[in-house]
Design a protein around this motif. Structure first.
Motif, short mmCIF file in Angstrom:
data_model
loop_
_atom_site.label_atom_id
_atom_site.label_comp_id
_atom_site.label_asym_id
_atom_site.label_seq_id
_atom_site.Cartn_x
_atom_site.Cartn_y
_atom_site.Cartn_z
N VAL A 1 0.84 -1.20 0.00
CA VAL A 1 0.00 0.00 0.00
C VAL A 1 0.87 1.25 0.00
O VAL A 1 0.54 2.25 -0.64
CB VAL A 1 -0.99 -0.01 1.18
CG1 VAL A 1 -1.69 1.32 1.33
CG2 VAL A 1 -2.02 -1.13 0.99
N ILE B 1 -3.84 5.82 -2.44
CA ILE B 1 -4.76 5.05 -1.60
C ILE B 1 -4.84 5.65 -0.19
O ILE B 1 -5.92 5.83 0.36
CB ILE B 1 -4.32 3.57 -1.50
CG1 ILE B 1 -4.50 2.87 -2.84
CG2 ILE B 1 -5.09 2.84 -0.40
CD1 ILE B 1 -3.98 1.44 -2.87
N TRP B 2 -3.70 5.96 0.39
CA TRP B 2 -3.67 6.32 1.81
C TRP B 2 -3.45 7.80 2.11
O TRP B 2 -3.76 8.25 3.20
CB TRP B 2 -2.61 5.50 2.55
CG TRP B 2 -1.23 5.60 1.97
CD1 TRP B 2 -0.68 4.78 1.03
CD2 TRP B 2 -0.24 6.57 2.28
NE1 TRP B 2 0.60 5.18 0.74
CE2 TRP B 2 0.90 6.27 1.50
CE3 TRP B 2 -0.18 7.66 3.15
CZ2 TRP B 2 2.07 7.03 1.56
CZ3 TRP B 2 0.98 8.41 3.20
CH2 TRP B 2 2.08 8.08 2.41
N ASN C 1 -6.96 4.09 -8.25
CA ASN C 1 -6.95 3.34 -7.00
C ASN C 1 -7.41 1.90 -7.20
O ASN C 1 -6.89 0.98 -6.56
CB ASN C 1 -7.80 4.05 -5.94
CG ASN C 1 -7.13 5.32 -5.45
OD1 ASN C 1 -5.91 5.42 -5.42
ND2 ASN C 1 -7.93 6.30 -5.08
N GLN C 2 -8.35 1.69 -8.09
CA GLN C 2 -8.79 0.32 -8.39
C GLN C 2 -7.64 -0.48 -9.00
O GLN C 2 -7.42 -1.64 -8.65
CB GLN C 2 -9.99 0.33 -9.34
CG GLN C 2 -10.48 -1.04 -9.70
CD GLN C 2 -10.95 -1.83 -8.48
OE1 GLN C 2 -11.62 -1.30 -7.61
NE2 GLN C 2 -10.58 -3.10 -8.41
N TRP D 1 -5.25 -1.39 -6.18
CA TRP D 1 -5.74 -2.52 -5.38
C TRP D 1 -5.63 -3.84 -6.14
O TRP D 1 -5.31 -4.88 -5.54
CB TRP D 1 -7.16 -2.28 -4.90
CG TRP D 1 -7.22 -1.36 -3.72
CD1 TRP D 1 -7.77 -0.12 -3.66
CD2 TRP D 1 -6.70 -1.63 -2.41
NE1 TRP D 1 -7.61 0.41 -2.40
CE2 TRP D 1 -6.96 -0.50 -1.61
CE3 TRP D 1 -6.02 -2.71 -1.83
CZ2 TRP D 1 -6.59 -0.42 -0.28
CZ3 TRP D 1 -5.65 -2.63 -0.50
CH2 TRP D 1 -5.93 -1.51 0.26
N GLU E 1 -9.04 -8.62 -3.93
CA GLU E 1 -9.06 -7.19 -3.66
C GLU E 1 -9.94 -6.88 -2.46
O GLU E 1 -9.59 -6.05 -1.62
CB GLU E 1 -9.58 -6.43 -4.88
CG GLU E 1 -8.64 -6.44 -6.05
CD GLU E 1 -9.25 -5.79 -7.27
OE1 GLU E 1 -9.96 -4.77 -7.13
OE2 GLU E 1 -9.01 -6.31 -8.38
N CYS F 1 -8.04 -7.68 0.68
CA CYS F 1 -6.97 -6.70 0.91
C CYS F 1 -7.54 -5.40 1.43
O CYS F 1 -7.02 -4.83 2.40
CB CYS F 1 -6.19 -6.46 -0.38
SG CYS F 1 -5.16 -7.85 -0.88
N LYS F 2 -8.61 -4.93 0.84
CA LYS F 2 -9.23 -3.69 1.29
C LYS F 2 -9.79 -3.84 2.71
O LYS F 2 -9.67 -2.95 3.53
CB LYS F 2 -10.36 -3.27 0.34
CG LYS F 2 -9.88 -2.76 -0.99
CD LYS F 2 -11.08 -2.44 -1.88
CE LYS F 2 -10.64 -1.98 -3.25
NZ LYS F 2 -11.81 -1.67 -4.10
N ARG F 3 -10.40 -4.99 2.98
CA ARG F 3 -10.99 -5.24 4.30
C ARG F 3 -9.91 -5.25 5.38
O ARG F 3 -10.05 -4.61 6.43
CB ARG F 3 -11.74 -6.57 4.29
CG ARG F 3 -12.38 -6.93 5.61
CD ARG F 3 -13.16 -8.24 5.53
NE ARG F 3 -12.35 -9.36 5.05
CZ ARG F 3 -11.51 -10.06 5.81
NH1 ARG F 3 -11.37 -9.76 7.08
NH2 ARG F 3 -10.83 -11.07 5.30
N TRP G 1 -6.89 -3.91 5.15
CA TRP G 1 -6.31 -2.57 5.22
C TRP G 1 -7.20 -1.65 6.07
O TRP G 1 -6.71 -0.91 6.91
CB TRP G 1 -6.11 -1.99 3.83
CG TRP G 1 -5.53 -0.61 3.87
CD1 TRP G 1 -6.14 0.56 3.55
CD2 TRP G 1 -4.21 -0.26 4.32
NE1 TRP G 1 -5.28 1.62 3.76
CE2 TRP G 1 -4.09 1.14 4.23
CE3 TRP G 1 -3.13 -1.00 4.77
CZ2 TRP G 1 -2.94 1.82 4.58
CZ3 TRP G 1 -1.97 -0.32 5.13
CH2 TRP G 1 -1.89 1.07 5.03
N LYS G 2 -8.50 -1.72 5.85
CA LYS G 2 -9.42 -0.90 6.63
C LYS G 2 -9.33 -1.27 8.11
O LYS G 2 -9.32 -0.38 8.98
CB LYS G 2 -10.85 -1.10 6.13
CG LYS G 2 -11.86 -0.22 6.82
CD LYS G 2 -13.24 -0.38 6.21
CE LYS G 2 -14.22 0.54 6.91
NZ LYS G 2 -15.56 0.45 6.34
#
Length: 118
Positions: free
Chosen positions: A25, A31-32, A45-46, A49, A60, A63-65, A67-68
């Protein structure tokens, strides 16, 4: 038996995998970094990811989950480590520029302090 459909498979994100995710990331500041010029660019951003997920051999969504979850933990640990002011404490001008006094200590037990970009 045949292949089951509609069953979610749990992602295998151990501590090392989470550190890898954080490193990946970091390569994509859009992204951040809320101030990054491309932060609002959904296509960019897509793509980021997708690249991250492929590099980690994960979905994806996972990974997003994760990261959140990690960034939520960062906010929690940041907030819980800030010293609480007391009535009668000296004014803020006696604090360091980051808002913490020279004698305040950070509890660095959270394993991802150094991995998540800020």
């Amino acid at each position: 038996m045949g292949k089951q459909t509609g069953v979610l498979q749990k992602a295998s994100f151990n501590s090392e995998k989470k550190k890898e995710l954080a490193k990946m990331v970091q390569l994509f500041p859009s992204i951040w970094d809320l101030g990054h010029k491309d932060h609002q660019n959904k296509n960019l951003n897509q793509t980021a990811w997708t690249t991250i997920a492929e590099a980690l051999s994960e979905s994806e969504v996972d990974c997003k989950r994760i990261w959140k979850s990690m960034t939520g933990s960062l906010r929690y640990h940041n907030k819980s480590k800030k010293p609480k002011g007391k009535s009668g404490d000296p004014a803020e001008d006696s604090l360091l520029s980051d808002g913490f006094g020279a004698d305040d200590e950070w509890d660095m037990d959270w394993e991802f302090w150094d991995d998540i970009p800020c």
